[in-house]
Design a protein around this motif. Structure first.
Motif, PDB file in Angstrom:
ATOM      1  N   ASP A 182       0.822  -1.213   0.000  1.00  0.00           N
ATOM      2  CA  ASP A 182       0.000   0.000   0.000  1.00  0.00           C
ATOM      3  C   ASP A 182       0.855   1.261   0.000  1.00  0.00           C
ATOM      4  O   ASP A 182       0.540   2.229  -0.681  1.00  0.00           O
ATOM      5  CB  ASP A 182      -0.916   0.015   1.226  1.00  0.00           C
ATOM      6  CG  ASP A 182      -2.225  -0.689   0.946  1.00  0.00           C
ATOM      7  OD1 ASP A 182      -2.407  -1.156  -0.195  1.00  0.00           O
ATOM      8  OD2 ASP A 182      -3.065  -0.774   1.853  1.00  0.00           O
TER       9      ASP A 182
ATOM     10  N   TYR B  98     -18.998  -6.482  -2.714  1.00  0.00           N
ATOM     11  CA  TYR B  98     -18.340  -6.339  -4.015  1.00  0.00           C
ATOM     12  C   TYR B  98     -18.999  -5.239  -4.836  1.00  0.00           C
ATOM     13  O   TYR B  98     -18.315  -4.460  -5.506  1.00  0.00           O
ATOM     14  CB  TYR B  98     -18.361  -7.663  -4.792  1.00  0.00           C
ATOM     15  CG  TYR B  98     -17.853  -8.836  -4.006  1.00  0.00           C
ATOM     16  CD1 TYR B  98     -16.686  -8.718  -3.247  1.00  0.00           C
ATOM     17  CD2 TYR B  98     -18.531 -10.041  -3.988  1.00  0.00           C
ATOM     18  CE1 TYR B  98     -16.217  -9.775  -2.503  1.00  0.00           C
ATOM     19  CE2 TYR B  98     -18.065 -11.111  -3.245  1.00  0.00           C
ATOM     20  CZ  TYR B  98     -16.912 -10.972  -2.505  1.00  0.00           C
ATOM     21  OH  TYR B  98     -16.455 -12.013  -1.761  1.00  0.00           O
ATOM     22  N   ALA B 101     -17.829  -1.962  -3.400  1.00  0.00           N
ATOM     23  CA  ALA B 101     -16.426  -1.722  -3.746  1.00  0.00           C
ATOM     24  C   ALA B 101     -16.315  -1.254  -5.190  1.00  0.00           C
ATOM     25  O   ALA B 101     -15.601  -0.293  -5.497  1.00  0.00           O
ATOM     26  CB  ALA B 101     -15.607  -2.999  -3.535  1.00  0.00           C
ATOM     27  N   VAL B 147     -10.468  -2.694  -6.632  1.00  0.00           N
ATOM     28  CA  VAL B 147     -10.992  -2.633  -5.263  1.00  0.00           C
ATOM     29  C   VAL B 147     -11.891  -3.839  -4.988  1.00  0.00           C
ATOM     30  O   VAL B 147     -11.860  -4.423  -3.901  1.00  0.00           O
ATOM     31  CB  VAL B 147     -11.759  -1.306  -5.029  1.00  0.00           C
ATOM     32  CG1 VAL B 147     -12.340  -1.267  -3.635  1.00  0.00           C
ATOM     33  CG2 VAL B 147     -10.845  -0.116  -5.235  1.00  0.00           C
ATOM     34  N   GLY B 150      -9.784  -6.806  -4.490  1.00  0.00           N
ATOM     35  CA  GLY B 150      -9.128  -6.652  -3.195  1.00  0.00           C
ATOM     36  C   GLY B 150     -10.054  -7.052  -2.059  1.00  0.00           C
ATOM     37  O   GLY B 150      -9.629  -7.695  -1.098  1.00  0.00           O
ATOM     38  N   CYS B 151     -11.346  -6.686  -2.171  1.00  0.00           N
ATOM     39  CA  CYS B 151     -12.322  -7.065  -1.151  1.00  0.00           C
ATOM     40  C   CYS B 151     -12.535  -8.584  -1.158  1.00  0.00           C
ATOM     41  O   CYS B 151     -12.661  -9.210  -0.102  1.00  0.00           O
ATOM     42  CB  CYS B 151     -13.657  -6.353  -1.380  1.00  0.00           C
ATOM     43  SG  CYS B 151     -13.596  -4.616  -0.944  1.00  0.00           S
ATOM     44  N   ILE B 154      -9.793 -10.068   0.729  1.00  0.00           N
ATOM     45  CA  ILE B 154      -9.940  -9.934   2.178  1.00  0.00           C
ATOM     46  C   ILE B 154     -10.962 -10.946   2.697  1.00  0.00           C
ATOM     47  O   ILE B 154     -10.748 -11.599   3.710  1.00  0.00           O
ATOM     48  CB  ILE B 154     -10.353  -8.496   2.546  1.00  0.00           C
ATOM     49  CG1 ILE B 154      -9.205  -7.535   2.239  1.00  0.00           C
ATOM     50  CG2 ILE B 154     -10.738  -8.403   4.018  1.00  0.00           C
ATOM     51  CD1 ILE B 154      -9.544  -6.084   2.437  1.00  0.00           C
ATOM     52  N   VAL B 202     -10.757   3.996   1.124  1.00  0.00           N
ATOM     53  CA  VAL B 202     -10.527   2.616   0.699  1.00  0.00           C
ATOM     54  C   VAL B 202      -9.747   1.852   1.769  1.00  0.00           C
ATOM     55  O   VAL B 202     -10.057   0.693   2.067  1.00  0.00           O
ATOM     56  CB  VAL B 202      -9.792   2.610  -0.659  1.00  0.00           C
ATOM     57  CG1 VAL B 202      -9.276   1.236  -0.996  1.00  0.00           C
ATOM     58  CG2 VAL B 202     -10.723   3.084  -1.756  1.00  0.00           C
ATOM     59  N   GLY B 206     -11.087  -1.518   3.789  1.00  0.00           N
ATOM     60  CA  GLY B 206     -10.359  -2.779   3.914  1.00  0.00           C
ATOM     61  C   GLY B 206     -10.195  -3.203   5.361  1.00  0.00           C
ATOM     62  O   GLY B 206     -10.436  -4.362   5.713  1.00  0.00           O
ATOM     63  N   LEU B 225      -5.649  -2.994  -0.207  1.00  0.00           N
ATOM     64  CA  LEU B 225      -6.656  -2.512  -1.162  1.00  0.00           C
ATOM     65  C   LEU B 225      -6.105  -1.410  -2.060  1.00  0.00           C
ATOM     66  O   LEU B 225      -6.401  -1.364  -3.250  1.00  0.00           O
ATOM     67  CB  LEU B 225      -7.884  -1.977  -0.420  1.00  0.00           C
ATOM     68  CG  LEU B 225      -9.004  -2.958  -0.109  1.00  0.00           C
ATOM     69  CD1 LEU B 225     -10.214  -2.196   0.396  1.00  0.00           C
ATOM     70  CD2 LEU B 225      -9.376  -3.756  -1.339  1.00  0.00           C
ATOM     71  N   PHE B 228      -4.096  -2.763  -4.870  1.00  0.00           N
ATOM     72  CA  PHE B 228      -4.990  -3.260  -5.927  1.00  0.00           C
ATOM     73  C   PHE B 228      -5.500  -2.117  -6.796  1.00  0.00           C
ATOM     74  O   PHE B 228      -5.518  -2.206  -8.019  1.00  0.00           O
ATOM     75  CB  PHE B 228      -6.199  -3.967  -5.305  1.00  0.00           C
ATOM     76  CG  PHE B 228      -5.986  -5.419  -5.024  1.00  0.00           C
ATOM     77  CD1 PHE B 228      -6.235  -6.363  -6.000  1.00  0.00           C
ATOM     78  CD2 PHE B 228      -5.548  -5.848  -3.793  1.00  0.00           C
ATOM     79  CE1 PHE B 228      -6.045  -7.705  -5.756  1.00  0.00           C
ATOM     80  CE2 PHE B 228      -5.344  -7.188  -3.531  1.00  0.00           C
ATOM     81  CZ  PHE B 228      -5.598  -8.127  -4.516  1.00  0.00           C
ATOM     82  N   ALA B 229      -5.920  -1.033  -6.118  1.00  0.00           N
ATOM     83  CA  ALA B 229      -6.504   0.098  -6.845  1.00  0.00           C
ATOM     84  C   ALA B 229      -5.488   0.767  -7.758  1.00  0.00           C
ATOM     85  O   ALA B 229      -5.855   1.410  -8.733  1.00  0.00           O
ATOM     86  CB  ALA B 229      -7.079   1.116  -5.859  1.00  0.00           C
TER      87      ALA B 229
END
Lengths: 241, 270
Positions: A182, B98, B101, B147, B150-151, B154, B202, B206, B225, B228-229
Motif C-alpha cells: 500500500d 463487491y 467496492a 478494489v 481486493g475485497c 480480504i 478505501v 479494507g 486494497l 490493488f486500486a
C-alpha cells in the motif's frame, strides 16, 4: 482560484457521498448513525484539502519547481543528488494520504500486540514508518536522477526492482506485506508528483537529447517501487527487535 | 469548542511535520542557489495555508472518512444482508460488499479531475486515437475491479502477494505487446486515479472488512486494497490501448481491401 479549488475538493468527495447515500437509502435502509459527526468530518475534509492545495500552489510548487529547474540547469551532480534525496524525503513526509495510512497501520499493530498499546508507541511506530517511506522515496529519486544522467535502461531497472520486491516478500513477516504494498501506492500523490515531475522534466530538458515525458515518468515509477522494498525491510527489523 | 481545540492540536502537529520541508526549501534556495525567494510574503502565506489545510484535512479524515469506511464495511457484512443461518458463510454471500467496492472505485475515479487532465493530454498526443471518455472509463473500470478483487481477497483471506505478483507479471507481458506511447501513461494512471480523498476511505473499508468478516485478521488482511486500486488501472489502460490498436489495424486492413476491390471493379477490362 480559491473558489475553483473549493469546487475541486467538493468534486473529489461528491462521488463517495453519492455512492454511500444510494447504498444507505436503497440497500441498507437504515438511518446512518452519528450523521452529524460524519458531516462535520466531510466538511473539514473539503475545507482542509482546499486550503492545503491552495497553499501548495501559492508556496511550495513555485519554489520547488524553480529549484528543480535551476539545479538541473546548474549541472552540479552532488547538489543535484542531495536535492533529489531531500525532495523525495520532504514531500513524502508531508503527504496526507501517507500520514493517514501510517497512523492506521500503527493502530492495527498495537491492537495486534506487536507494539505497546500506548499513544506514544503508536506515534513512534507511525513516525518510523513515515521516515522509512520518506527515505525510500529519497533513494528512489537519487536512483532516478542517476538513471537520467547515466542513461540506464528504465524497463530493466524496473523489472529488477520488482524481482527484488518478490524475493523480499518471501522473507518479510506476513503482517507488513499489505502495508508495504500500500505504501508504494500512497507515496505518489498530491505533494510528490508535481515536484518530482518538475525535477525530471527540468533535468531531461537540460540534458538535451532526452524525452521529458518518459524521463519524468521514470522518477515516479521508482518512487512507487522503492517504498515497498524499504517498508518490508522495516518490518523485518521490527520483527527481529 | 471541542472541535476548535482538536483542530488547533491537529494543526500544531502538522506544523511540526511541514516545518523541515519548508526550512529545507528556503535554505536550498538562499544558500545553494544564492537567490532571494521571490514573493516572500505570498510564499509565507501559502505555507500557512498548507499547514492549516493539512491539519483540518487530517482531523476531517478521523471524524468523517475513516468512521464512514468502517461503518459501511460493518453494515454491508451485517446480519440483515448476510444469511447467517448457514454454518459456513461462503465468499459469494458478500455480494453487496463487491457491488459497493465496485461503485466506490468507479465513481471516485471517473470524476477525478486529475484524470480528466491526463486523458485530454493523451487524446492530443495520440492524434485522437485514444478517446477521452474511453481512457477515463478504462481507468475507472481498472480501479473498480481492483478494489472489488481486493475485497474478495480480504473475504477469502488468500495471500496478497500472489495477486500483486500475478498482476505485475501480466503488466510485463502486456507492456511487451502495447503501443509505446501509452506505456508511461498507463503506468502513471494508477497513481493519478487514487486521490487523497479516495485512499483513506478505501484503506478504512479494507480494515473494516477484515474486522467484520469472521476468521479474518486486520493485521494480515486489512491492508492491500490501495495496491490493488493502483495496479489494475495499468492492466485496463494497456488493454484499452491494445484494443484501440487492434481496431485501427483492422479498419486499415478493411480500407485497404476495399480499395483494391474498387480498383479491380474500376478496371475490369484490363
Amino acid at each position: 482560484m480559491f473558489w475553483r479549488q473549493t469546487m475541486g475538493s467538493v468534486r473529489d468527495l461528491l462521488p463517495i457521498v453519492l455512492v454511500i447515500a444510494v447504498f444507505q437509502v436503497f440497500i441498507l435502509q437504515r438511518p446512518l448513525a452519528e450523521l452529524f459527526a460524519l458531516a462535520e468530518g466531510a466538511l473539514l475534509v473539503v475545507l482542509g484539502l482546499t486550503l492545503f492545495i491552495y497553499g501548495l500552489e501559492l508556496a511550495l510548487f513555485p519554489i520547488g519547481e524553480a529549484l528543480a529547474y535551476a539545479l538541473a540547469r546548474k549541472g552540479s551532480v552532488p547538489w543535484l543528488v542531495t536535492f533529489a534525496f531531500l525532495l523525495g524525503f520532504g514531500t513524502t513526509i508531508a503527504e496526507p494520504a501517507l500520514i493517514a495510512v501510517s497512523s492506521e497501520a500503527a493502530n492495527v499493530a498495537s491492537a495486534a500486540g506487536s507494539i505497546a498499546d500506548t499513544d506514544l508507541a503508536r506515534e513512534n511506530y507511525a513516525l518510523a514508518l513515515r521516515l522509512t517511506v520518506g527515505c525510500s522515496v529519497g533513494v528512489a529519486l537519487v536512483l532516478g536522477v542517476g538513471r537520467i544522467i547515466m542513461d540506464w535502461s528504465l524497463p530493466k531497472l524496473i523489472i529488477a526492482g520488482y524481482a527484488i520486491v518478490v524475493l523480499i516478500t518471501f522473507a518479510a513477516p506476513a503482517e507488513i506485506i499489505g502495508i508495504a504494498y500500500d505504501s508504494g501506492a500512497v507515496t505518489t500523490s498530491t505533494v510528490t508528483v508535481p515536484l518530482v515531475t518538475a525535477l525530471g522534466i527540468g533535468l531531461a530538458s537540460s540534458l538535451g537529447d532526452r524525452n521529458p515525458m518518459t524521463d519524468g515518468f521514470g522518477l515516479i515509477a521508482f518512487a512507487s517501487l522503492m517504498p515497498i522494498v524499504f517498508v518490508m525491510c522495516f518490518g523485518m527489523v521490527v520483527a527481529w527487535s | 469548542m471541542e472541535l476548535i481545540v482538536s483542530s488547533l492540536k491537529s494543526i500544531a502537529q502538522v506544523a511540526a511535520d511541514v516545518l523541515p520541508v519548508a526550512v529545507f526549501l528556503f535554505l536550498f534556495h538562499t544558500v545553494v542557489l544564492r537567490r532571494r525567494i521571490p514573493y516572500l510574503a505570498r510564499t509565507l502565506v501559502g505555507f500557512g495555508f498548507v499547514v492549516i489545510g493539512l491539519g483540518l484535512f487530517l482531523l476531517g479524515l478521523e471524524l468523517g472518512l475513516f468512521p464512514l469506511g468502517r461503518l459501511m464495511a460493518q453494515q454491508l457484512t451485517g446480519a440483515d444482508l448476510i444469511d447467517s443461518s448457514q454454518l459456513v458463510v461462503s465468499w459469494s454471500d458478500y455480494y453487496w460488499v463487491y457491488v459497493f467496492a465496485f461503485a466506490v472505485g468507479f465513481g471516485t475515479t471517473v470524476a477525478e479531475p486529475a484524470l480528466l487532465a491526463v486523458a485530454i493530454k493523451a487524446n492530443e498526443a495520440s492524434g485522437g486515437a485514444i478517446h477521452v471518455w474511453g481512457l477515463r472509463v478504462a481507468v475507472a473500470l481498472g480501479v473498480a475491479v481492483g478494489v472489488m478483487l481486493g475485497c474478495f481477497r480480504i473475504v477469502t483471506g488468500t495471500p496478497l502477494h500472489w495477486y500483486i505478483i500475478g498482476g505485475y507479471l501480466l503488466v510485463v507481458v502486456q507492456t511487451a505487446f502495447s503501443p509505446r506511447l501509452i506505456i508511461p501513461l498507463a503506468y502513471d494512471s494508477g497513481g493519478v486515479a487514487t486521490s487523497t480523498v479516495t485512499v483513506p476511505l478505501v484503506a478504512a473499508l479494507g480494515l473494516g472488512l477484515s474486522e467484520a468478516v469472521p476468521g479474518r485478521n486486520p493485521v494480515l488482511d486489512g491492508f492491500g486494497l490501495i495496491a490493488f486500486a493502483c495496479l489494475f488501472p495499468i492492466i485496463s489502460v494497456l488493454g484499452y490501448a491494445q484494443l484501440t490498436e487492434l481496431r485501427q489495424r483492422r479498419a486499415a486492413r478493411q480500407a485497404r481491401s476495399e480499395l483494391t476491390e474498387t480498383s479491380i471493379e474500376k478496371h475490369p477490362e484490363e
